[in-house]
Design a protein around this motif. Sequence first.
Motif, PDB file in Angstrom:
ATOM      1  N   LEU A  43      29.172  42.483 -22.770  1.00 22.17           N
ATOM      2  CA  LEU A  43      29.958  41.161 -22.710  1.00 22.17           C
ATOM      3  C   LEU A  43      31.253  40.953 -23.411  1.00 22.17           C
ATOM      4  O   LEU A  43      31.335  41.870 -24.365  1.00 22.17           O
ATOM      5  N   PRO A  44      32.285  40.459 -22.987  1.00 16.47           N
ATOM      6  CA  PRO A  44      33.585  40.379 -23.754  1.00 16.47           C
ATOM      7  C   PRO A  44      33.398  39.717 -25.148  1.00 16.47           C
ATOM      8  O   PRO A  44      32.543  38.850 -25.504  1.00 16.47           O
ATOM      9  N   ILE A  45      34.248  40.121 -26.011  1.00 18.23           N
ATOM     10  CA  ILE A  45      34.367  39.608 -27.465  1.00 18.23           C
ATOM     11  C   ILE A  45      34.858  38.171 -27.259  1.00 18.23           C
ATOM     12  O   ILE A  45      34.724  37.308 -28.217  1.00 18.23           O
ATOM     13  N   ILE A  46      35.902  37.974 -26.464  1.00 14.16           N
ATOM     14  CA  ILE A  46      36.702  36.698 -26.396  1.00 14.16           C
ATOM     15  C   ILE A  46      36.200  36.062 -25.078  1.00 14.16           C
ATOM     16  O   ILE A  46      36.355  36.532 -23.963  1.00 14.16           O
ATOM     17  N   GLU A  47      36.191  34.668 -25.395  1.00 16.90           N
ATOM     18  CA  GLU A  47      35.974  33.921 -24.104  1.00 16.90           C
ATOM     19  C   GLU A  47      36.759  32.575 -24.264  1.00 16.90           C
ATOM     20  O   GLU A  47      37.318  32.403 -25.367  1.00 16.90           O
TER      21      GLU A  47
END
Length: 430
Positions: A43-47
């Motif tokens: 999953l991406p670190i930034i949302e």
Amino acid sequence: MNKKLKSIRGMNDFLPIDTYLWQKIENSIKKIINSYGYSEIRLPIIEKTNLFKYAIGKETDVIKKEMFNFNDRNNENITLRPEATVSCVRSGIEHGFLYQKEQRLWYIGPMFRYERPQKGRYRQFYQFGIEVFGLIGPQIDAELILIMSRIWKKLDLLNYFSLEINTIGSIKTRIKYNNDLTLFFKKNINLLDFESIKKINNNPIRILDSKNIKIQKLIKKAPCIYKYLSKKCKIHFYKLCKILKNIGIKYNINKKIVRGLDYYNYTVFEWVTKNINFKSTICGGGRYDKLVKNLGGNKTPAIGCAIGLDRLILLIKSTKNILKYNLSIDINIISFNIFNIKFNIIKLVEYIHDKLPKLRIFTNYNNSNIKKQLINSHKIFSNIALIIGKNEIYNQSLIIKNINNKIQIILPKNEIVIYFKILFFKICSN
């Protein structure tokens, strides 16, 4: 630059002697989780910031005080993820995989919370998480607990842990409970500290998690959520307890466990240790059956948990002899500083790598003498030194020296792979 370069407060470097231990632990966990049929998701670190605000709850400490928020070049507010469950749900809704069949997923990576750094609590910390979607019964609750128990056994840590479980009822149950809890704390507002007073109207259940000794005495007189539980919730919790008892998992029912995020319901649990100089939760989790729907997906029951890897490593370091986790070398290649010998070494090492790829081989390319290179074998925890000189090149032979007992033999070059295969049988056969 005149100032000494340092990492950002609460964000740590992990040097090779640390990362090798991390890898050993992570690999042990991965093997166990994979053996239960779980699959990795990355999953991406930034949302987007609103994703966390809507899912976690606007009045939680995570949202109000702990998130790293930024505006990007398009002036959109984004956040370094404080946890990964919400990201996992977002991914499931976006790609539609939650609606095809049940999903059993795991992930690993850094999370970020802006809080006062202390032992086992950092601003960049690491979690190993499990999320399950599509299963409603207590059997999957028990499986997650059982997986954790198996991980602690594998790491020889089970005796350092106690399992604490609770049920916090349905979302509907908690609304009525929160109302009565609010009234109770308002009547006793003179006994509350400033932080608790701020939570009365918006998140009174979080007061139950207070570490203030005076407030803990007051909490004993507060309404108990067990009086508000529906029959369905009681049956779910009873069945979970029965399963755990039947498979031999010891547990304590702790009515104070509420979890820090708003999306939890029904089962919540924590694996707690007192062996890092303070009582600490190493793993926490619970059900969140409404979160997928709340974020725009279909109704999907779900449960998850996460291991705090930083705290787990601290526990291991405080209770185990970690020398066995050192970055040891199987074979240390030693030679005279002659170009023709160095040239032949490269070919030999690649040949051994081709035949025995699991061995860790360290090749000396420096110009130090043989004695210093042998001393270095101890420093890198090498088991075997393979020595090559002029005579060995000419005779197509190699000197094998056992670093521990100092026994030395000479072998023909064409027998070296067979010898190492027998000597390192356990490593080569795994």
